[in-house]
Write a protein that holds these residues in place. Structure first.
Motif, PDB file in Angstrom:
ATOM      1  N   ASP A 184      -1.180  -4.397 -15.097  1.00  0.00           N
ATOM      2  CA  ASP A 184      -0.616  -4.156 -13.945  1.00  0.00           C
ATOM      3  C   ASP A 184      -1.359  -4.742 -12.709  1.00  0.00           C
ATOM      4  O   ASP A 184      -2.253  -5.690 -12.826  1.00  0.00           O
ATOM      5  CB  ASP A 184      -1.033  -2.344 -13.870  1.00  0.00           C
ATOM      6  N   PHE A 185      -0.532  -4.607 -11.510  1.00  0.00           N
ATOM      7  CA  PHE A 185      -1.161  -5.226 -10.446  1.00  0.00           C
ATOM      8  C   PHE A 185      -1.725  -4.072  -9.298  1.00  0.00           C
ATOM      9  O   PHE A 185      -1.017  -3.311  -9.140  1.00  0.00           O
ATOM     10  CB  PHE A 185       0.029  -6.096  -9.703  1.00  0.00           C
ATOM     11  N   PRO A 186      -2.872  -4.378  -9.248  1.00  0.00           N
ATOM     12  CA  PRO A 186      -3.677  -3.394  -8.578  1.00  0.00           C
ATOM     13  C   PRO A 186      -3.195  -3.141  -7.167  1.00  0.00           C
ATOM     14  O   PRO A 186      -3.043  -4.317  -6.524  1.00  0.00           O
ATOM     15  CB  PRO A 186      -5.209  -3.558  -8.740  1.00  0.00           C
ATOM     16  N   SER A 187      -2.807  -1.820  -6.674  1.00  0.00           N
ATOM     17  CA  SER A 187      -2.291  -1.733  -5.386  1.00  0.00           C
ATOM     18  C   SER A 187      -3.571  -2.168  -4.254  1.00  0.00           C
ATOM     19  O   SER A 187      -4.569  -1.948  -4.648  1.00  0.00           O
ATOM     20  CB  SER A 187      -1.974  -0.402  -5.244  1.00  0.00           C
ATOM     21  N   PRO A 188      -3.046  -2.496  -2.917  1.00  0.00           N
ATOM     22  CA  PRO A 188      -4.252  -2.754  -2.046  1.00  0.00           C
ATOM     23  C   PRO A 188      -4.710  -1.221  -1.751  1.00  0.00           C
ATOM     24  O   PRO A 188      -4.063  -0.162  -2.075  1.00  0.00           O
ATOM     25  CB  PRO A 188      -3.233  -2.978  -0.867  1.00  0.00           C
ATOM     26  N   GLN A 189      -5.873  -1.456  -1.200  1.00  0.00           N
ATOM     27  CA  GLN A 189      -6.809  -0.074  -0.928  1.00  0.00           C
ATOM     28  C   GLN A 189      -6.373   0.532   0.326  1.00  0.00           C
ATOM     29  O   GLN A 189      -6.696   1.752   0.490  1.00  0.00           O
ATOM     30  CB  GLN A 189      -8.144  -0.454  -0.692  1.00  0.00           C
ATOM     31  N   GLY A 190      -5.498  -0.150   1.204  1.00  0.00           N
ATOM     32  CA  GLY A 190      -4.952   0.227   2.608  1.00  0.00           C
ATOM     33  C   GLY A 190      -4.582  -0.928   3.273  1.00  0.00           C
ATOM     34  O   GLY A 190      -4.256  -1.795   2.730  1.00  0.00           O
TER      35      GLY A 190
ATOM     36  N   TYR B 116       0.980  -1.245  -0.035  1.00  0.00           N
ATOM     37  CA  TYR B 116       0.071   0.049  -0.129  1.00  0.00           C
ATOM     38  C   TYR B 116       0.781   1.397   0.027  1.00  0.00           C
ATOM     39  O   TYR B 116       0.565   2.188  -0.758  1.00  0.00           O
ATOM     40  CB  TYR B 116      -0.837  -0.047   1.294  1.00  0.00           C
ATOM     41  N   LEU B 117       1.681   1.110   0.722  1.00  0.00           N
ATOM     42  CA  LEU B 117       2.861   2.313   1.097  1.00  0.00           C
ATOM     43  C   LEU B 117       3.312   2.621  -0.394  1.00  0.00           C
ATOM     44  O   LEU B 117       3.361   3.896  -0.843  1.00  0.00           O
ATOM     45  CB  LEU B 117       3.826   1.899   1.858  1.00  0.00           C
ATOM     46  N   LEU B 118       3.888   1.776  -0.996  1.00  0.00           N
ATOM     47  CA  LEU B 118       4.502   2.007  -2.385  1.00  0.00           C
ATOM     48  C   LEU B 118       3.656   2.092  -3.341  1.00  0.00           C
ATOM     49  O   LEU B 118       3.967   2.711  -4.319  1.00  0.00           O
ATOM     50  CB  LEU B 118       5.298   0.430  -2.887  1.00  0.00           C
ATOM     51  N   GLY B 119       2.288   1.526  -3.570  1.00  0.00           N
ATOM     52  CA  GLY B 119       1.383   1.771  -4.583  1.00  0.00           C
ATOM     53  C   GLY B 119       0.414   2.789  -4.529  1.00  0.00           C
ATOM     54  O   GLY B 119      -0.294   2.719  -5.451  1.00  0.00           O
ATOM     55  N   ARG B 120       0.073   3.244  -3.182  1.00  0.00           N
ATOM     56  CA  ARG B 120      -1.124   3.924  -3.063  1.00  0.00           C
ATOM     57  C   ARG B 120      -1.319   5.281  -3.937  1.00  0.00           C
ATOM     58  O   ARG B 120      -2.252   5.277  -4.503  1.00  0.00           O
ATOM     59  CB  ARG B 120      -1.280   4.644  -1.817  1.00  0.00           C
ATOM     60  N   LYS B 121      -0.142   5.742  -4.591  1.00  0.00           N
ATOM     61  CA  LYS B 121      -0.254   7.091  -5.242  1.00  0.00           C
ATOM     62  C   LYS B 121      -0.587   6.552  -6.650  1.00  0.00           C
ATOM     63  O   LYS B 121      -1.497   7.237  -7.408  1.00  0.00           O
ATOM     64  CB  LYS B 121       1.269   7.623  -5.178  1.00  0.00           C
TER      65      LYS B 121
END
Lengths: 240, 263, 472
Positions: free
Chosen positions: C451-457, C428-433
């Motif tokens: 792409d691999f969707p980032s977690p929501q939180g 999440y930290l890496l992908g949230r933006k």
């Protein structure tokens, strides 16, 4: 080689079999009953059979008696080939037709190279599928079904059956008085292929045209009904 | 220990519904689980979230590792037994419990699995067919044109087709623009998409293009596996379509980023 | 037939790269389900009939010893010589012996998947026999030196333009246009007619063998199989032991599903039943007829958990409805039978090691099982084959080990939630933006295509537990 292969195959198959007796097996098959057939498209056997022949891309004629049948055949071959000649099997029913009345000159026997039209007298017609059934033999050599450009088939109204189960029952009955035929052919259309890009083309190897003449007491409305049933498909049912 | 194992959100009447969150919602899309709870509670259910839940075991099962899954399947069955109903926001996970657990487990566990299977439902089926959920007292949620992806397990194992469409009509007053070849797989297939990426890529490309061709602004669906696959491909190709789970739409939870979109 | 299933992924990759061929496949994948579905809708009794046919097929297989013996008795009574072949090589040798006994040089052959399985053509050609396929599709691929891409339409992977060029190259018929499909069909007709009339042996397959009367059923639209069965003086029918049905009506009941499933027709043009050689009073037909019954591991399948696969009636509907078959085409599967039925049959008839990829070429989407007229649970059988790959340690170790660990971890909720909580927090930290990852360690298969969707939180369990504690 084959004997030992036979023994080993049977041994392996029997090992995973039910072990039931012949009587039990027959009873088990009987208990499965019979399969559902397709619904008949028309209101009676004649209209359903004719509709399905049309849907199978055959053409049809309806005649009341043998004299009319001969006339219909004569007209059809003259229109298509400007000829009065055709080949027919040694079927006593065909031999007894009043050919001269219509000026048709049949040759009785097996089709030979260059002869464009063959005539068969079907043993049965199946309303469910719009197929005619012929037996190989003197009365209808296989080449007459398979090699002409144009195959004409006469079928008696009395020989129409609703579905394939009834056809087998009639065939089994015929086999009680005559030998098993070498070949039983259900024919439902001109020879066709979809092997090139799925596009349906007629005359792949055998007949390009298939003409069925229904002979006997055909209800007056049957042909019209059949044409109405087949009409929408004729404009939209192209397989390509 | 007991309070650690189970947690019921709202006391009171209504059937005890155990929510199996599913691992993908747990890890990647918690809003699916929160919205599921809300929908079930709005429909008058007492929602319980078993806290020891993890994953139904599909990845190993689909790969053919039956042995590893049997103890997990028993554990999940035992966990779900006290429920009146078990609800999952995923067709494939519901199918796993309804069809594959009973096939996998033998003897006493087979019977127990069948009993759990009989009361287990995918969420749109549960809302539409069992509780016949109505829109809460509020105006319909306005939505851009949407299209719907029928995930294969839901469609063929559980017969989910009309239910999500009925709910979208009821809750959002929206009709789905159907995409061409809607009943063809999107190419996710669990581990398939990683084992055979090129083939999977062709399939998801076709799915995405069929979805985009409807002109819809949102593609919705009931299975996160498929949605992650389609959203990931949309991001890769730069196709502007929001991909969301149906529970988000039914709750009007559209403010947060769609699947695969940045904050 | 030479097998190259072990390179399935490379075969698939090459197939996907050929855009013209991919377009042909896409068009077929749209068209073939449409015609099948229209035929079944019109028929109305699909489910009832398929349950009936399935029960009859199961009954036949449960009592195969009994029915095979009664078929053999009837076939012999009808004047046939019946041969049994344990392996493909045995079948080939039996057929060659018969041809050589008659000093035959020219063979006219109808479509038969069994002889594709045994590689009969190549075997006979090595003995200097002139074998000509007469089904138009089979003829085209024989001329092109290819193998069938589909069990019903063997040449559907070729465009009309390619076939035109093939005929111009192969037929010494001088200047001509061959503009339309009709022209192509007519030319093949002309070339093949000559062969039919001069062949000394006809070889065909059988769609069913009928135990009660010893007839074999042959289903075609072209009538080529019938020409092979009726014109040459010797007829050899090559088929397998599992084709037996108790009654004639069982064969035509099956036919109702077979034809609609295969081509969307209600009925093929030619459905023929042949009993044996010509009789005394006959003026046509072969003087001698042989039936060669192949086992090739079918008796092993009968004794295995894959028995339901023997219910298959070879209609090709599972191929036409499989999105993976549509994506890569039949040749990628690397043997005779492609698509879902082929991915089950190939490992069983050859070896699981050589065909390891095929049971994995499945998303379990279930479309094949939905349309299968024999109600075979194809996705389940494919998963069972993957199970066999795990058990026999054929599956790739990283998948076996990785998923075993995952399944173990899923049984330890606290540890699972702790580890996933940490991992997700990092992602999440890496992908949230950006919202998704274009590359991710350990997920190259996924990220090669999307792409691999980032977690929501944080994970739901973390959030929910925190909320729960807070409320308390």
């Amino acid at each position: 080689m084959s004997d030992s292969a036979r023994a080993s195959i049977f041994a392996r198959i029997r090992y995973s079999g039910s072990g039931a007796s012949a009587a039990e097996i027959a009873a088990a098959r009987e208990a499965l009953g019979r399969a559902p057939a397709a619904n008949l498209p028309g209101s009676d056997l004649c209209s359903s059979f004719l509709a399905n022949v049309l849907l199978n891309r055959g053409t049809v004629d309806v005649v009341g008696n043998r004299s009319e049948a001969v006339t219909a055949v004569g007209k059809y071959i003259y229109q298509h080939y400007r000829t009065h000649r055709l080949v027919a099997g040694n079927d006593p029913r065909l031999a007894a037709m009043p050919w001269r009345d219509a000026g048709v000159l049949p040759r009785f026997g097996e089709l030979e190279a260059g002869e464009p039209v063959a005539l068969s007298y079907a043993r049965l017609g199946v309303a469910e599928t719009g197929a005619v059934v012929t037996f190989t033999g003197k009365a209808n050599p296989a080449a007459n079904n398979l090699l002409p450009e144009n195959h004409i088939v006469v079928i008696d109204v009395a020989d129409l059956v609703p579905d394939m189960e009834m056809a087998w029952s009639r065939i089994a009955h015929a086999m009680t008085t005559e030998q098993r035929p070498r070949g039983i052919n259900f024919i439902a259309g001109p020879s066709s292929t979809g092997d090139i890009e799925g596009k349906l083309v007629y005359g792949a190897h055998g007949p390009r045209h298939w003409h069925v003449i229904l002979l006997g007491e055909v209800p007056q409305a049957a042909l019209g009904e059949a044409q109405a049933i087949a009409a929408p498909a004729a404009t939209t049912g192209e397989l390509d | 220990m007991e309070s650690e194992a189970l947690h019921t959100t709202a006391p009171g009447g209504g059937p005890a519904v155990y929510l199996f969150v599913t691992c993908l919602a747990d890890l990647l899309r918690p809003s699916v689980a929160f919205n599921s709870i809300k929908l079930l509670e709005d429909a008058g259910c007492r929602v319980t979230v078993p806290l020891q839940q993890t994953c139904c075991g599909q990845p190993a099962y689909n790969t053919g590792d039956y042995k590893s899954i049997i103890p997990l399947a028993r554990q999940v069955v035992a966990m779900l037994e006290p429920a009146d109903y078990v609800v999952l926001p995923s067709g494939s996970c519901a199918g796993m419990i309804c069809h594959h657990y009973p096939a996998l487990l033998k003897d006493e566990w087979h019977e127990r699995a069948l009993q759990v299977a009989a009361k287990t439902f995918e969420i749109t089926t549960f809302l539409s067919d069992i509780v016949k959920a109505k829109r809460p007292e509020r105006p319909p949620i306005p939505l851009p044109p949407i299209t719907y992806h029928d995930s294969c397990a839901g469609l063929r194992e559980l017969g989910i087709k009309e239910q999500p469409r009925q709910l979208l009509q009821e809750f959002c007053d929206t009709q789905v623009s159907e995409l061409q070849q809607s009943e063809v797989c999107c190419g996710f297939g669990g581990t398939f998409c990683a084992k055979m990426p090129e083939i999977s890529g062709k399939m998801v490309q076709d799915k995405l293009h069929n979805a985009a061709a409807t002109g819809a602004g949102i593609l919705a669906g009931g299975d996160l596996g498929c949605l992650l696959n389609i959203a990931g491909r949309a991001r890769r190709e730069g196709v502007a379509i929001e991909v969301r789970h149906i529970t988000e739409l039914l709750c009007g939870d559209l403010d947060g980023p769609a699947i695969g979109e940045g904050e | 037939m030479q097998q190259y299933s072990d390179t399935f992924l490379d075969n698939a990759s090459a197939a996907l790269a050929d855009k013209d061929k991919a377009e042909v496949r896409d068009a077929m994948a749209l068209f073939t389900p449409l015609v099948r579905n229209a035929a079944m809708d019109q028929f109305q009794h699909f489910e009832e009939l398929r349950q009936h046919v399935k029960q009859v097929r199961q009954h036949s297989l449960d009592n195969l010893g009994h029915y095979l013996e009664s078929y053999e008795q009837q076939a012999v009574r009808n004047g046939n010589q019946v041969h049994f072949a344990t392996t493909g090589d045995e079948l080939n040798s039996i057929v060659l012996d018969i041809c050589q006994q008659h000093s035959a040089r020219r063979i006219a052959k109808g479509k038969s998947m069994i002889t594709e399985e045994t590689g009969l053509n190549a075997f006979l050609e090595r003995a200097n026999l002139d074998v000509m396929e007469t089904d138009l599709g089979e003829y085209i691929i024989q001329e092109a030196g290819e193998t069938p891409s589909h069990i019903v339409g063997p040449a559907l992977h070729k465009s009309a333009a390619e076939i035109r060029q093939l005929f111009l190259d192969r037929h010494d018929l001088g200047e001509r246009e061959l503009e339309t499909t009709e022209d192509l069909v007519s030319e093949a007709r002309q070339v093949l007619r000559e062969h039919f009339l001069n062949a000394q042996v006809g070889i065909i397959g059988a769609n069913a063998l009928i135990a009660e009367n010893g007839y074999s059923m042959l289903v075609t639209n072209e009538g080529n199989g019938d020409l092979c069965a009726n014109l040459p003086p010797v007829l050899i029918i090559c088929t397998s032991v599992d084709r037996i049905l108790p009654r004639a009506e069982d064969a035509t009941a099956m036919l109702r599903l077979l034809v609609r499933s295969a081509t969307g027709q209600a009925q093929t043009c030619y459905t023929s039943f042949y009993s044996g050689p010509r009789r005394e009073q006959d003026i046509d037909g072969p003087m001698e007829t042989h039936i060669v019954l192949l086992d090739n591991r079918r008796s092993d399948i009968l004794a295995s958990d894959y028995r339901e696969m023997l219910q298959c009636i070879r209609c090709g509907a599972c191929l036409n409805h499989c999105p993976i078959f549509a994506s890569v085409g039949g040749h990628a599967y690397g043997w005779v039978y492609p698509g879902p039925m082929g991915s089950v049959l190939t490992p069983l008839l050859t070896s699981l090691e050589q065909s390891q990829a095929l049971p994995n070429a499945c998303t379990s989407c279930g479309r094949c099982a939905e349309v299968c007229p024999a109600d075979i649970p194809l996705p389940d059988l494919l998963r069972d084959l993957r199970h066999a790959e795990v058990e026999e340690k054929i599956a790739a170790p990283r998948w076996r080990q990785g998923l075993k660990i995952h399944a173990w971890l899923a049984r330890q909720p606290r540890l699972y939630q702790l580890l996933t909580g940490m991992g997700i927090a990092l992602l999440y930290l890496l992908g949230r933006k950006r919202g998704s990852f274009s590359k991710l360690p350990l997920a190259s298969g996924w990220t090669s295509q999307r792409d691999f969707p980032s977690p929501q939180g944080r994970t739901f369990m973390q959030q929910y537990k925190a909320e729960h504690k807070h409320r308390e």
